[in-house]
Design a protein around this motif. Structure first.
Motif, PDB file in Angstrom:
ATOM      1  N   PRO A  43       0.875  -1.125  -0.054  1.00 51.83           N
ATOM      2  CA  PRO A  43       0.065   0.082  -0.059  1.00 51.83           C
ATOM      3  C   PRO A  43       0.830   1.078  -0.133  1.00 51.83           C
ATOM      4  O   PRO A  43       0.414   2.101  -0.653  1.00 51.83           O
ATOM      5  N   GLY A  44       1.987   1.364   0.680  1.00 52.90           N
ATOM      6  CA  GLY A  44       2.875   2.416   0.493  1.00 52.90           C
ATOM      7  C   GLY A  44       3.907   2.282  -0.380  1.00 52.90           C
ATOM      8  O   GLY A  44       4.704   3.247  -0.340  1.00 52.90           O
ATOM      9  N   GLY A  45       3.887   1.656  -1.196  1.00 48.61           N
ATOM     10  CA  GLY A  45       4.954   1.360  -2.250  1.00 48.61           C
ATOM     11  C   GLY A  45       5.972   0.695  -1.726  1.00 48.61           C
ATOM     12  O   GLY A  45       5.866  -0.271  -0.708  1.00 48.61           O
ATOM     13  N   LEU A  46       7.097   0.626  -2.596  1.00 45.70           N
ATOM     14  CA  LEU A  46       8.337  -0.488  -2.013  1.00 45.70           C
ATOM     15  C   LEU A  46       8.618   0.234  -0.655  1.00 45.70           C
ATOM     16  O   LEU A  46       8.689   1.533  -0.526  1.00 45.70           O
ATOM     17  N   PRO A  47       9.374  -0.830   0.252  1.00 47.49           N
ATOM     18  CA  PRO A  47       9.843   0.077   1.569  1.00 47.49           C
ATOM     19  C   PRO A  47      10.782   0.928   1.494  1.00 47.49           C
ATOM     20  O   PRO A  47      11.730   0.859   0.658  1.00 47.49           O
ATOM     21  N   ASP A  48      10.969   1.929   2.293  1.00 49.10           N
ATOM     22  CA  ASP A  48      11.648   3.159   2.076  1.00 49.10           C
ATOM     23  C   ASP A  48      12.951   2.658   2.447  1.00 49.10           C
ATOM     24  O   ASP A  48      14.141   3.131   1.914  1.00 49.10           O
ATOM     25  N   THR A  49      13.204   1.557   3.123  1.00 49.08           N
ATOM     26  CA  THR A  49      14.339   0.818   3.665  1.00 49.08           C
ATOM     27  C   THR A  49      15.382   0.475   2.401  1.00 49.08           C
ATOM     28  O   THR A  49      16.534   0.613   2.635  1.00 49.08           O
ATOM     29  N   ILE A  50      14.453  -0.032   1.541  1.00 51.68           N
ATOM     30  CA  ILE A  50      15.365  -0.397   0.191  1.00 51.68           C
ATOM     31  C   ILE A  50      16.138   0.704  -0.435  1.00 51.68           C
ATOM     32  O   ILE A  50      17.334   0.669  -0.666  1.00 51.68           O
ATOM     33  N   GLY A  51      15.343   1.799  -0.555  1.00 46.79           N
ATOM     34  CA  GLY A  51      16.120   3.008  -0.946  1.00 46.79           C
ATOM     35  C   GLY A  51      17.140   3.875  -0.192  1.00 46.79           C
ATOM     36  O   GLY A  51      18.143   4.057  -0.651  1.00 46.79           O
ATOM     37  N   GLU A  52      16.831   3.491   1.018  1.00 46.05           N
ATOM     38  CA  GLU A  52      17.770   4.429   1.748  1.00 46.05           C
ATOM     39  C   GLU A  52      19.079   3.480   1.944  1.00 46.05           C
ATOM     40  O   GLU A  52      20.042   4.087   2.188  1.00 46.05           O
ATOM     41  N   ALA A  53      18.914   2.175   2.145  1.00 45.71           N
ATOM     42  CA  ALA A  53      19.922   1.343   2.165  1.00 45.71           C
ATOM     43  C   ALA A  53      20.927   1.534   0.950  1.00 45.71           C
ATOM     44  O   ALA A  53      22.205   1.539   1.085  1.00 45.71           O
ATOM     45  N   GLY A  56      13.153   6.917  -0.491  1.00 42.05           N
ATOM     46  CA  GLY A  56      14.208   6.702   0.139  1.00 42.05           C
ATOM     47  C   GLY A  56      15.469   6.722  -0.656  1.00 42.05           C
ATOM     48  O   GLY A  56      16.752   6.993   0.144  1.00 42.05           O
ATOM     49  N   PHE A  57      15.628   6.851  -2.123  1.00 40.31           N
ATOM     50  CA  PHE A  57      16.769   6.607  -2.644  1.00 40.31           C
ATOM     51  C   PHE A  57      17.210   8.084  -2.860  1.00 40.31           C
ATOM     52  O   PHE A  57      18.652   8.277  -2.688  1.00 40.31           O
ATOM     53  N   LEU A  58      16.550   9.138  -2.808  1.00 37.00           N
ATOM     54  CA  LEU A  58      16.875  10.547  -2.824  1.00 37.00           C
ATOM     55  C   LEU A  58      16.901  10.960  -1.453  1.00 37.00           C
ATOM     56  O   LEU A  58      15.925  10.580  -0.994  1.00 37.00           O
ATOM     57  N   PRO A  59      17.761  11.910  -1.212  1.00 35.92           N
ATOM     58  CA  PRO A  59      18.034  12.331   0.173  1.00 35.92           C
ATOM     59  C   PRO A  59      16.665  13.205   0.388  1.00 35.92           C
ATOM     60  O   PRO A  59      16.071  13.862  -0.545  1.00 35.92           O
ATOM     61  N   GLU A  60      16.149  13.361   1.808  1.00 32.91           N
ATOM     62  CA  GLU A  60      15.138  14.217   2.259  1.00 32.91           C
ATOM     63  C   GLU A  60      15.473  15.591   1.657  1.00 32.91           C
ATOM     64  O   GLU A  60      16.635  16.123   1.748  1.00 32.91           O
ATOM     65  N   PRO A  61      14.505  16.737   1.340  1.00 32.16           N
ATOM     66  CA  PRO A  61      14.839  18.065   1.247  1.00 32.16           C
ATOM     67  C   PRO A  61      15.600  18.724   2.412  1.00 32.16           C
ATOM     68  O   PRO A  61      15.432  18.453   3.617  1.00 32.16           O
TER      69      PRO A  61
END
Length: 473
Positions: free
Chosen positions: A318-328, A444-449
């Protein structure tokens, strides 16, 4: 009623020929060794003979055996070329076709599920199937309103066959493991078995396909045929023409291969973000390369499009792919070993009872994620084989570290889909701007603003070339 071997004793007998055959070939191999052939040559001959028998039996059985064969087929890029070459044609055949049901069986299913007057729903109906797969086959037809449609008819007894086959296969998964180095076969079989009930439910499939069709209705690059009618064991959808991806793999031009690879990567990462669903069966038989849409030839969207079929297996996110994947992934590309290790431990990839060297974990990951570190990357069978060999070699540090990592259940299907997609990209030998898709769609792949983004460098020892064939070698 059907030529699908449904009786447990029949199917078990066919599957039993596999471990018996393995034992026979092992004895044959011992004789060859005594006769003077080297261990390496004998091992390759054994692997080829094993594969020949495996895919012959799977193709005859359909059901869960066929489903397993399709899942395994996308990993052929990991096999040594001298082994993969001789039976690549058999793998491709598994992706696209299987022996059809008798016409009388098809008509009986349609009469039972659509009513005795089922022919009145169609202006035309082709008795010869246009495609056949693990649990059903597809017939081309014309709906009563004039639309060309695909009629998917489920094999009678497919559910029992799926469960029986996968149960039998799991009992000798260890024997199948050497076919694909670096891939753990048993969890793959268990995960396929867990998805059986969903794949047999055409109501769930229709719902997932409708959601994708609505979301991608005006998309210039991806085409999803809409659902026309859904019943128990029968699903009618819009028909789409196009070149099967298996044909692009075998005969496509470099431009077609690159375009197919780019769109496949785009669909993999954009689908969950746009629909909350991950298409979880990415073997080449489920994709078509289509001409540009009418009237778009002169615009930027006037390029080949990707047609997507078969939504019987999806992961609901429901929220798309987990943020953890992009962040890691981002942290790994930035070289932040401690941050990556902390995130993996928090998510359960590293169990609390185990302590690993964060730098060693980063070193393990970097060759695998190199396609995301460069502007564009050429996926090749050589690169895939190098990664598989690096992880599968018991003497390598990567193998020892990999055995200590854990895959949380919630990531199992995502992991399989990602590996399978990479396998198809390697079969295509496609040059793909993967980083572009990750930046657009992966949370999560791009850094937060406000955060400063670091420009990643290629992994140590790897030239920033566009061809990944030497990575990990």
């Amino acid at each position: 009623m059907s030529d699908l071997p449904r009786k447990a004793v029949t199917r078990t007998a066919k599957l039993a020929t596999l471990p018996l055959g393995f034992a026979g070939r092992a004895t044959w191999g011992l004789g060859k060794r005594i006769g003077g052939k080297s261990a390496e040559i004998v091992a390759r001959e054994l692997q080829q003979r094993t594969a020949d028998q495996l895919f012959k039996v799977l193709g005859e059985l359909k059901g869960g055996a066929m489903k397993f064969g399709q899942a395994l087929s996308v990993f052929e890029s990991a096999l040594p070329e001298e082994i993969a070459g001789p039976y690549r044609a058999a793998l491709t055949k598994l992706q696209e076709a299987a022996p059809p049901m008798p016409t009388r069986t098809v008509h009986a299913v349609l009469a039972e599920r659509l009513g005795e007057e089922w022919r009145e729903l169609f202006l035309e109906f082709e008795d010869k199937p246009s495609a056949a797969a693990s649990i059903g086959q597809v017939h081309r037809a014309v709906w009563h309103d004039g639309r060309e449609v695909a009629v998917k008819v489920q094999y009678p007894g497919a559910g029992d066959a799926l469960l029986s086959d996968l149960t039998q296969l799991s009992r000798f998964a260890r024997l199948l493991g050497p076919l694909v180095p670096g891939v753990d076969i048993k969890p793959l079989i268990h995960e396929l078995r867990d998805r059986v009930s969903e794949e047999l439910d055409y109501g769930l499939e229709a719902e997932a396909q409708r959601e994708h069709a609505a979301e991608f209705a005006d998309d210039p690059d991806v085409v999803v045929p809409d659902v026309v009618h859904q019943g128990d064991q029968v699903l009618v959808t819009e028909w789409i023409d196009g070149t099967p991806l298996a044909e692009v793999i075998s005969d496509g031009t470099p431009e077609e291969r690159d375009r197919a690879g780019q769109l496949l990567a785009r669909f993999l990462f954009s689908g969950p973000a746009r629909t909350g669903l991950l298409h979880a069966d990415p073997h080449p038989g489920n994709f078509r390369l289509l001409p540009a849409a009418d009237g778009d030839e002169d615009g930027p969207s006037g390029e080949l499009r990707l047609g997507v079929l078969d939504f019987g297996t999806v992961d609901r996110l429901p929220g798309g792919l987990p943020d953890t994947i992009g962040e890691a992934l981002r942290m790994a590309l930035e070289g932040d070993a401690q941050a990556v290790y902390g995130l993996l431990r928090d998510e359960g990839f590293v169990k609390e009872s185990i302590d690993l060297d964060p730098d060693a974990v980063l070193e393990y990951l970097l060759p695998i994620i190199e396609p995301a570190a460069v502007e564009e990357f050429t996926f090749t069978r050589g690169w895939m084989r190098a990664q598989a060999a690096r992880i599968a070699d018991p003497r390598s540090p990567a193998h020892q570290l990999g055995k200590q990592l854990n895959l949380p259940p919630s990531y199992l299907l995502i992991h399989r889909v990602t590996l399978s997609t990479i396998g198809v990209l390697c079969q295509l030998s496609a040059t793909v701007r993967l980083r572009e898709e990750l930046e657009a769609w992966l949370p999560g792949f791009l850094p937060e603003p406000g955060e400063e983004e670091e420009v990643p460098s290629p992994p140590v020892g790897v030239e920033p070339a566009l061809d990944g064939s030497d990575v990990g070698a």
